[in-house]
Design an enzyme around this catalytic site. Structure first.
Site, short mmCIF file in Angstrom:
data_model
loop_
_atom_site.label_atom_id
_atom_site.label_comp_id
_atom_site.label_asym_id
_atom_site.label_seq_id
_atom_site.Cartn_x
_atom_site.Cartn_y
_atom_site.Cartn_z
N HIS A 1 -4.62 1.57 7.39
CA HIS A 1 -3.26 2.12 7.48
C HIS A 1 -3.05 3.22 6.44
O HIS A 1 -2.55 4.30 6.76
CB HIS A 1 -2.26 0.97 7.29
CG HIS A 1 -0.81 1.36 7.27
ND1 HIS A 1 0.12 0.85 8.16
CD2 HIS A 1 -0.12 2.21 6.46
CE1 HIS A 1 1.31 1.38 7.90
NE2 HIS A 1 1.19 2.21 6.86
N GLU A 2 -3.46 2.95 5.20
CA GLU A 2 -3.23 3.94 4.14
C GLU A 2 -4.13 5.17 4.31
O GLU A 2 -3.70 6.30 4.06
CB GLU A 2 -3.45 3.30 2.75
CG GLU A 2 -2.52 2.13 2.43
CD GLU A 2 -1.04 2.42 2.68
OE1 GLU A 2 -0.62 3.59 2.56
OE2 GLU A 2 -0.32 1.47 3.03
N CYS B 1 5.74 -0.06 7.55
CA CYS B 1 5.39 1.04 6.65
C CYS B 1 6.61 1.40 5.83
O CYS B 1 7.72 1.44 6.36
CB CYS B 1 4.93 2.23 7.49
SG CYS B 1 4.53 3.69 6.51
N LEU B 2 6.40 1.69 4.55
CA LEU B 2 7.52 2.06 3.69
C LEU B 2 8.19 3.35 4.15
O LEU B 2 9.34 3.61 3.82
CB LEU B 2 7.05 2.21 2.24
CG LEU B 2 6.56 0.92 1.55
CD1 LEU B 2 5.97 1.25 0.19
CD2 LEU B 2 7.67 -0.10 1.44
N GLN C 1 3.00 10.09 1.22
CA GLN C 1 4.28 9.41 1.37
C GLN C 1 5.24 9.73 0.24
O GLN C 1 6.45 9.51 0.36
CB GLN C 1 4.09 7.89 1.41
CG GLN C 1 3.45 7.38 2.70
CD GLN C 1 3.33 5.87 2.67
OE1 GLN C 1 2.38 5.33 2.12
NE2 GLN C 1 4.30 5.17 3.24
N GLY D 1 0.84 -1.18 0.00
CA GLY D 1 0.00 0.00 0.00
C GLY D 1 0.87 1.24 0.00
O GLY D 1 2.03 1.19 0.44
N HIS E 1 -2.73 7.64 6.66
CA HIS E 1 -1.69 8.50 6.10
C HIS E 1 -2.29 9.82 5.60
O HIS E 1 -1.64 10.87 5.66
CB HIS E 1 -0.98 7.83 4.93
CG HIS E 1 0.15 6.92 5.32
ND1 HIS E 1 1.28 7.38 5.97
CD2 HIS E 1 0.36 5.59 5.14
CE1 HIS E 1 2.13 6.37 6.17
NE2 HIS E 1 1.58 5.27 5.68
NI NI Z 1 2.47 3.34 5.70
#
Ligand code: NI
Length: 175
Positions: free
Chosen positions: A138-139, A96-97, A51, A46, A142
């Site tokens: 989660h996304e 998370c990235l 991000q 995701g 963000h």
């Molecule tokens: Ni994330």
């Protein structure tokens, strides 16, 4: 298509609130396509527009089954996603990235119903449970400047932040 740079915590842009998308044109399509490519190449399941430094309410998720032997990403783009129904609870280990070298258990809803728009502005609904429900929550977080770190205990978070800053200052000093 091009790969986008993923911002890393504690970049202050990750804590900002994103704006609703109002124009459904080529620019949005290009962003979504670059986000899909960036997510797949990371690899991740995701990615949210903030991000990659764009404060717009756009997320992409990979709907493929992680159990499949051959990985075939199935990216789905959600514009202006909103959780319209949620139920139950589950604990899931998240990463998370944008948060390097850290994973933690997070408590989330077990099931969610998300209303969103596609790249042409048409509304659609996604129902998800388990892992996919976690990814969507989660996304969408963000987009409100919330990281999964904000859902873990303050002690765990501060230990992570300290170790991260220590590591960065070591890198900077070349030691
Ligand atoms: Ni994330």
């Amino acid at each position: 298509m091009s790969l986008l740079t993923i911002l890393k915590y504690p970049d202050p842009r990750l804590a900002e609130e994103s704006l609703d998308v109002e124009e459904f044109g080529d620019e949005l399509k290009a962003l979504a396509s670059d986000m899909c490519e960036t997510m797949i190449s990371a690899p991740g399941v995701g990615l949210a527009a903030p991000q990659v430094g764009r404060l717009l309410r756009v997320i992409v998720v990979d709907r493929s089954d992680p159990e499949d032997e051959v990985r075939r990403p199935e990216p789905l783009v959600l514009v202006n996603p909103e959780i319209v129904h949620a139920d139950g609870s589950q604990v899931f280990r998240e990463g998370c990235l944008s948060v390097e070298d850290f994973q933690s258990d997070v408590t989330r809803y077990l099931e969610v119903e998300v209303e969103a728009q596609d790249l042409d502005g048409n509304f659609f609904t996604v129902e998800a449970e388990g892992r996919m429900a976690v990814i969507l929550q989660h996304e969408i977080d963000h987009l409100d400047g919330v990281l999964f770190l904000d859902h873990v205990s303050p002690l765990k978070r501060s230990m992570y932040t300290k170790s991260l800053l220590k590591r960065r200052s070591k890198d900077r000093d070349g030691r």
